[in-house]
Design a protein around this motif. Structure first.
Motif, PDB file in Angstrom:
ATOM      1  N   GLY A  56       0.852  -1.191   0.000  1.00  0.00           N
ATOM      2  CA  GLY A  56       0.000   0.000   0.000  1.00  0.00           C
ATOM      3  C   GLY A  56       0.880   1.231   0.000  1.00  0.00           C
ATOM      4  O   GLY A  56       1.975   1.223  -0.567  1.00  0.00           O
ATOM      5  N   GLY A  57       0.434   2.290   0.671  1.00  0.00           N
ATOM      6  CA  GLY A  57       1.286   3.469   0.822  1.00  0.00           C
ATOM      7  C   GLY A  57       2.589   3.085   1.510  1.00  0.00           C
ATOM      8  O   GLY A  57       3.674   3.541   1.155  1.00  0.00           O
ATOM      9  N   ASP A  71       1.593   7.503  -6.018  1.00  0.00           N
ATOM     10  CA  ASP A  71       0.435   6.616  -6.098  1.00  0.00           C
ATOM     11  C   ASP A  71       0.670   5.574  -7.186  1.00  0.00           C
ATOM     12  O   ASP A  71       0.894   5.904  -8.350  1.00  0.00           O
ATOM     13  CB  ASP A  71      -0.820   7.453  -6.408  1.00  0.00           C
ATOM     14  CG  ASP A  71      -2.094   6.642  -6.240  1.00  0.00           C
ATOM     15  OD1 ASP A  71      -2.161   5.506  -6.746  1.00  0.00           O
ATOM     16  OD2 ASP A  71      -3.032   7.157  -5.608  1.00  0.00           O
ATOM     17  N   MET A  72       0.591   4.318  -6.767  1.00  0.00           N
ATOM     18  CA  MET A  72       0.848   3.198  -7.683  1.00  0.00           C
ATOM     19  C   MET A  72      -0.023   3.261  -8.948  1.00  0.00           C
ATOM     20  O   MET A  72       0.408   2.888 -10.037  1.00  0.00           O
ATOM     21  CB  MET A  72       0.570   1.912  -6.902  1.00  0.00           C
ATOM     22  CG  MET A  72       0.630   0.654  -7.696  1.00  0.00           C
ATOM     23  SD  MET A  72       2.340   0.325  -8.096  1.00  0.00           S
ATOM     24  CE  MET A  72       2.370  -1.414  -7.874  1.00  0.00           C
ATOM     25  N   ARG A  73      -1.274   3.751  -8.810  1.00  0.00           N
ATOM     26  CA  ARG A  73      -2.159   3.813  -9.983  1.00  0.00           C
ATOM     27  C   ARG A  73      -1.571   4.717 -11.048  1.00  0.00           C
ATOM     28  O   ARG A  73      -1.563   4.378 -12.237  1.00  0.00           O
ATOM     29  CB  ARG A  73      -3.550   4.334  -9.574  1.00  0.00           C
ATOM     30  CG  ARG A  73      -4.344   3.327  -8.804  1.00  0.00           C
ATOM     31  CD  ARG A  73      -5.508   3.944  -8.103  1.00  0.00           C
ATOM     32  NE  ARG A  73      -5.064   4.735  -6.957  1.00  0.00           N
ATOM     33  CZ  ARG A  73      -5.822   5.031  -5.910  1.00  0.00           C
ATOM     34  NH1 ARG A  73      -7.066   4.642  -5.879  1.00  0.00           N
ATOM     35  NH2 ARG A  73      -5.342   5.740  -4.905  1.00  0.00           N
ATOM     36  N   GLY A 120      -3.751  -1.470   0.031  1.00  0.00           N
ATOM     37  CA  GLY A 120      -4.393  -0.767  -1.094  1.00  0.00           C
ATOM     38  C   GLY A 120      -3.995  -1.321  -2.451  1.00  0.00           C
ATOM     39  O   GLY A 120      -4.838  -1.490  -3.342  1.00  0.00           O
ATOM     40  N   ILE A 121      -2.720  -1.618  -2.640  1.00  0.00           N
ATOM     41  CA  ILE A 121      -2.256  -2.169  -3.924  1.00  0.00           C
ATOM     42  C   ILE A 121      -2.602  -3.658  -4.005  1.00  0.00           C
ATOM     43  O   ILE A 121      -3.175  -4.136  -4.993  1.00  0.00           O
ATOM     44  CB  ILE A 121      -0.726  -1.980  -4.072  1.00  0.00           C
ATOM     45  CG1 ILE A 121      -0.339  -0.507  -4.061  1.00  0.00           C
ATOM     46  CG2 ILE A 121      -0.222  -2.664  -5.344  1.00  0.00           C
ATOM     47  CD1 ILE A 121       1.174  -0.235  -3.940  1.00  0.00           C
ATOM     48  N   ASN A 144      -6.432  -4.298  -4.327  1.00  0.00           N
ATOM     49  CA  ASN A 144      -7.148  -3.699  -5.476  1.00  0.00           C
ATOM     50  C   ASN A 144      -6.534  -3.964  -6.843  1.00  0.00           C
ATOM     51  O   ASN A 144      -7.232  -3.879  -7.847  1.00  0.00           O
ATOM     52  CB  ASN A 144      -7.243  -2.179  -5.288  1.00  0.00           C
ATOM     53  CG  ASN A 144      -8.082  -1.818  -4.090  1.00  0.00           C
ATOM     54  OD1 ASN A 144      -9.152  -2.379  -3.907  1.00  0.00           O
ATOM     55  ND2 ASN A 144      -7.586  -0.919  -3.261  1.00  0.00           N
ATOM     56  N   SER A 145      -5.247  -4.229  -6.893  1.00  0.00           N
ATOM     57  CA  SER A 145      -4.629  -4.322  -8.219  1.00  0.00           C
ATOM     58  C   SER A 145      -4.422  -5.769  -8.656  1.00  0.00           C
ATOM     59  O   SER A 145      -3.394  -6.392  -8.366  1.00  0.00           O
ATOM     60  CB  SER A 145      -3.289  -3.575  -8.256  1.00  0.00           C
ATOM     61  OG  SER A 145      -2.764  -3.670  -9.569  1.00  0.00           O
TER      62      SER A 145
HETATM   63  P1  AMP Z   1      -3.078   1.838   1.702  1.00  0.00           P
HETATM   64  O1  AMP Z   1      -1.909   2.586   2.266  1.00  0.00           O
HETATM   65  O2  AMP Z   1      -3.045   0.386   2.042  1.00  0.00           O
HETATM   66  O3  AMP Z   1      -4.390   2.486   1.991  1.00  0.00           O
HETATM   67  O4  AMP Z   1      -2.876   1.899   0.114  1.00  0.00           O
HETATM   68  C1  AMP Z   1      -3.009   3.097  -0.593  1.00  0.00           C
HETATM   69  C2  AMP Z   1      -2.349   2.962  -1.939  1.00  0.00           C
HETATM   70  O5  AMP Z   1      -2.865   1.845  -2.673  1.00  0.00           O
HETATM   71  C3  AMP Z   1      -2.602   4.165  -2.850  1.00  0.00           C
HETATM   72  O6  AMP Z   1      -1.688   5.186  -2.601  1.00  0.00           O
HETATM   73  C4  AMP Z   1      -2.395   3.566  -4.221  1.00  0.00           C
HETATM   74  O7  AMP Z   1      -1.034   3.693  -4.558  1.00  0.00           O
HETATM   75  C5  AMP Z   1      -2.677   2.092  -4.053  1.00  0.00           C
HETATM   76  N1  AMP Z   1      -3.883   1.652  -4.786  1.00  0.00           N
HETATM   77  C6  AMP Z   1      -5.168   1.787  -4.433  1.00  0.00           C
HETATM   78  N2  AMP Z   1      -5.980   1.261  -5.378  1.00  0.00           N
HETATM   79  C7  AMP Z   1      -5.176   0.775  -6.349  1.00  0.00           C
HETATM   80  C8  AMP Z   1      -5.382   0.111  -7.610  1.00  0.00           C
HETATM   81  N3  AMP Z   1      -6.609  -0.187  -8.052  1.00  0.00           N
HETATM   82  N4  AMP Z   1      -4.299  -0.218  -8.339  1.00  0.00           N
HETATM   83  C9  AMP Z   1      -3.059   0.052  -7.912  1.00  0.00           C
HETATM   84  N5  AMP Z   1      -2.789   0.669  -6.744  1.00  0.00           N
HETATM   85  C10 AMP Z   1      -3.821   1.036  -5.969  1.00  0.00           C
END
Ligand code: AMP
Length: 389
Positions: free
Chosen positions: A203-204, A275-277, A323-324, A327-328
């Motif tokens: 994630g982040g 941001d990975m997206r 998050g990554i 969701n990815s």
């Molecule tokens: P978290 O810190 O676990 O809340 O993750 C947040 C991070 O997840 C965001 O900054 C994005 O980089 C990443 N993220 C969220 N949705 C996606 C997605 N559909 N594809 C790739 N990365 C994602």
């Protein structure tokens, strides 16, 4: 019995409110982003979804805003109704597990601000503010290091003078313990036959954990949450002998540490975004630096999985969360395609966004899972247990 769990980032505030008497029911969740900006975006679900923008200069303002909304939504009548507040606290040095927030806890967290500069200061401020606002309300700190505390000493030490460990606390702690322990618990429920698991919390902040028979046996973060895999804007593992050069070139230690903790990781390497997206989109459009950042991240993950498979003498499952990871589907496939040594294969029909559970194909050599984590639930459980409620 209602327990509220707080999860603080440098500019974000998240909470969950649980009823812990009746099957651990989540009554409300939400939070505020971009704290400190002119306006901050908020969202709460109780279960009605409410979003908006409001000025929140500090985390305490974000708490007050969410509390007001919860009371308006009638999931909480007042703070009197709360049995406790639990914190997903980050670094307490040798203090691990769940502890009632007292002077000793605050002193230990203060002493480790330099180890967790993006996290400990917000928690300290919030805990002190809550103590003065609600002096009789029990507060519990559940440290992110707890799940990793029983790893063997040879895996916890750095190759530095041994007394640094005792005197200065320089050792590997591992973090994201609430997330990794939730996945260990969840896999114990849903896939008890998987005894050797690598959980990829991406994630982040990102970290990997080797989980054997429900226990953490290795973790990628070390003395600080800046280490291990690289993160959205933080460096990850790095050769400390670059420091003298950088201090000279950038004009001091402060700008170097600032760059390593806020202008590095995906942001620094890709030059595109934290941001990975955005990084994935840029790579798709042919941006080579973005592609390099993605390749380096995936390669690092594969390397850890290989190391952890060796540590555990085999591998039954790889889990993706954060998050990554949750969701990815595309990134899960990128990693699994590189795990040919265990013949990992995702099923294209299962490995899609929104599907939670097993995503591997029937002929995969290991199971692959995508799970949403629930760090707050582990903190609520830890808080309840610590207080003997
Ligand atoms: P978290 O810190 O676990 O809340 O993750 C947040 C991070 O997840 C965001 O900054 C994005 O980089 C990443 N993220 C969220 N949705 C996606 C997605 N559909 N594809 C790739 N990365 C994602």
């Amino acid at each position: 019995m209602k327990i509220m769990v707080l999860n603080l980032g440098s500019t974000s505030f998240k909470y969950k409110l649980f009823e812990m008497d009746q099957g651990e029911k989540e009554l409300s969740s939400g939070g505020v982003e971009n704290i400190g900006n002119a306006v901050s975006a908020y969202r709460i679900r109780s279960p009605r979804d409410i979003r908006g923008e409001a000025p929140c200069p500090k985390h305490e303002d974000a708490f007050a805003l969410c509390l007001k909304l919860m009371i308006e939504e009638k999931v909480l009548s007042s703070m009197e109704e709360l049995s406790a507040i639990g914190y997903k606290a980050v670094h307490g040095g040798s203090l691990s597990g769940a502890h009632v927030v007292d002077d000793e806890v605050l002193t230990q967290m203060d002493a480790h601000v330099s180890f967790a500069p993006a996290h400990n200061p917000m928690y300290l401020r919030m805990m002190r503010s809550m103590r003065s606002l609600y002096p009789t309300l029990p507060q519990v700190a559940c440290f992110e290091t707890a799940f990793h505390a029983n790893q063997p000493e040879y895996r916890a030490v750095y190759g530095v003078p041994y007394e640094w460990k005792e005197k200065y606390g320089v050792r590997r702690y591992g973090f994201h313990g609430s997330s990794h322990s939730y996945i260990a618990w969840k896999m114990g429920q849903d896939a008890p036959h998987c005894r050797r698991i690598v959980n990829c919390h991406l994630g982040g902040s990102s970290s990997l954990c080797a989980i054997q028979d429900g226990k953490s046996v290795a973790a990628s973060m070390g003395a600080t949450p800046q280490s291990g895999l690289f993160h959205n804007n933080r460096v990850g593992d790095f050769d400390v002998f670059c420091l003298p050069v950088l201090v000279e070139k950038l004009g001091g230690l402060e700008p170097v540490m600032k760059a390593l903790s806020s202008q590095s990781g995906f942001l620094g390497l890709s030059g595109v975004s934290n941001d990975m997206r955005d990084v994935m989109n840029a790579a798709d459009e042919g941006n080579q630096q973005a592609q390099l950042a993605l390749d380096a991240f995936a390669d690092n993950i594969v390397g850890y999985i290989g190391m952890y498979t060796a540590y555990m003498g085999g591998l039954d499952a790889v889990v993706f969360t954060g998050g990554i990871g949750t969701n990815s589907a595309a990134f899960r496939k990128i990693v699994c395609d590189k795990l040919s040594f265990v013949n990992a294969k995702v099923d294209p029909a299962l490995n899609v966004r929104g599907h939670e559970g097993k995503v591997s194909s029937a002929d995969s050599g290991v199971e692959v899972w995508a799970l949403e984590t629930n760090e707050e639930l582990m903190v609520a459980r830890g808080t309840k247990q610590c207080l003997g409620l």
